[in-house]
Design a protein around this motif. Structure first.
Motif, PDB file in Angstrom:
ATOM      1  N   MET A   1       1.379   8.771  -2.696  1.00 25.20           N
ATOM      2  CA  MET A   1       2.284   8.296  -3.669  1.00 25.20           C
ATOM      3  C   MET A   1       1.544   8.681  -4.924  1.00 25.20           C
TER       4      MET A   1
ATOM      5  N   LYS B   1       4.017   8.781  -8.006  1.00 22.59           N
ATOM      6  CA  LYS B   1       5.231   7.909  -7.919  1.00 22.59           C
ATOM      7  C   LYS B   1       4.857   6.534  -7.053  1.00 22.59           C
TER       8      LYS B   1
ATOM      9  N   LEU C   1      10.185   1.792  -1.478  1.00 18.62           N
ATOM     10  CA  LEU C   1      10.143   2.958  -0.226  1.00 18.62           C
ATOM     11  C   LEU C   1       9.788   2.549   1.052  1.00 18.62           C
TER      12      LEU C   1
ATOM     13  N   GLU D   1      10.172  10.307   0.657  1.00 17.69           N
ATOM     14  CA  GLU D   1      11.281  10.023  -0.283  1.00 17.69           C
ATOM     15  C   GLU D   1      12.557   9.615  -0.014  1.00 17.69           C
TER      16      GLU D   1
ATOM     17  N   ASP E   1      16.088   8.328  -1.765  1.00 12.64           N
ATOM     18  CA  ASP E   1      16.871   9.397  -2.472  1.00 12.64           C
ATOM     19  C   ASP E   1      18.115   9.460  -1.737  1.00 12.64           C
TER      20      ASP E   1
END
Length: 349
Positions: free
Chosen positions: A74, A79, A86, A38, A42
């Motif tokens: 995921m 997510k 991503l 992630e 992020d």
């Protein structure tokens, strides 16, 4: 002009820097356990710096950090809506860093990996795996990667599906296996046989990565090199695996004085079990002399370790200017201007 992966392999040894998974967990930007990258969304600057560190340490490749960034993983972390962003952002960040190389733009590798979903006796699982690889490789193609690295497969058939989907997009393929402690792939293939078959089916590079340190991977690399006419890759972990414990999944730490929260040292208590950079450099030279063409390190590797590997096969890296030089060290140096009373103390220090 930027040479292709095949051109670089023709010209000599290619250095492949991996290890982002453990490195970014160490730096505090990735959760051990789920191990989903992630960080590409992020903390993009942290990922770019990791890319940069490995490239400056000698990697010819900036490998997009999409290991475990597939639909099944995921789904597990809830997510799936971030799956495509991503993947695309990890590749775009890799392309930005690759252009920073001061001598020749680094190659950008797309990345797909074991899904932990594949079941040789379940046709539906095979179809899901193919769908997972197909969408990820399509994004790789659309984002303009130079090749796709399919890695850490412990089923031959899953690796074959990965190769087929990469070839459908007209991209070169690097395919490497992670060999578990049974010393055979889970669908019954010997790793050297699986590599030979994939090479014959069009993989540009075949070989092994992860799970095993140099000593427990190298015998299989020898057999792969004997059985494969094309290019061979080897990317061990930098941990002291042994014949009794051939992978890092169950490595014991007899010297630990605390209670470990997990059953094993894997993945967050492996620190005392590292090979040092000089041992890794010796392995790299041995692999290079054997005729391994695509050399690197996998989970646990630091940039300094990769630099030692690169230098061992004759590569001067961007950051070789920072390689160890003890000439001026106050205790161990030989510079004539150093203070003698310090030098004489080094055996007592």
């Amino acid at each position: 002009m930027k040479r292709s992966l095949e051109q670089r392999l023709q010209d000599g040894t290619v250095i492949a820097g991996e290890g982002y998974l453990f490195e970014l967990e160490r730096r505090g930007y990735l959760q051990a356990g789920s191990f989903v990258p992630e960080v590409a969304l992020d903390h993009p600057e942290a990922l770019k710096q990791a890319y940069r560190d490995y490239m400056n340490a000698g990697s010819d490749i900036v490998l997009a950090f999409t290991y475990n960034a597939h639909r099944e993983k995921m789904r597990i972390i809830g997510k799936e809506d971030l799956l495509e962003p991503l993947n695309r952002n990890a590749i775009r960040l890799a392309k930005e860093v690759a252009k920073e190389h001061p001598i020749e733009e680094a190659l950008v590798g797309g990345n797909i990996s074991n899904t932990n979903l594949f079941d040789p006796n379940d046709l539906e699982s095979k179809e899901k795996v193919r769908e997972i690889f197909a969408e990820m490789v399509q994004w790789c193609k659309e984002e303009g990667v130079d090749f796709v690295n399919g890695e850490t497969f412990y089923y031959y058939e899953e690796a074959l599906i990965a190769l087929e989907e990469i070839k459908k997009q007209g991209l070169p393929a690097v395919i490497t296996f992670g060999l578990m402690g049974e010393n055979i792939l889970r669908d019954g293939y010997n790793v050297e046989e699986a590599c030979r078959l994939l090479s014959e089916k069009g993989a540009l590079v075949v070989g092994m990565n992860c799970f095993r340190g140099p000593h427990t991977m190298q015998p299989y690399i020898v057999d792969i090199r004997k059985n494969v006419d094309g290019y061979v890759g080897a990317l061990p972990i930098p941990y002291r695996t042994s014949e009794e414990h051939p992978t890092f999944f169950n490595l014991p730490d007899g010297g630990c004085s605390c209670h470990l929260p997990l059953e094993t040292t894997f993945p967050t208590a492996l620190d005392p079990l590292y090979h040092n950079r000089y041992e890794l450099a010796e392995w790299a030279k041995e692999a290079n002399d054997l005729g391994v063409n695509y050399i690197g390190l996998c989970c646990g590797a630091s940039p300094a370790m990769l630099r030692a590997v690169a230098e061992a096969v004759g590569v001067e890296t961007i950051n070789s200017k920072y390689s160890p030089d003890m000439e001026k060290h106050f205790l161990f140096g030989k510079d004539k201007t150093l203070k003698q009373h310090n030098l004489s103390y080094r055996l007592k220090a």
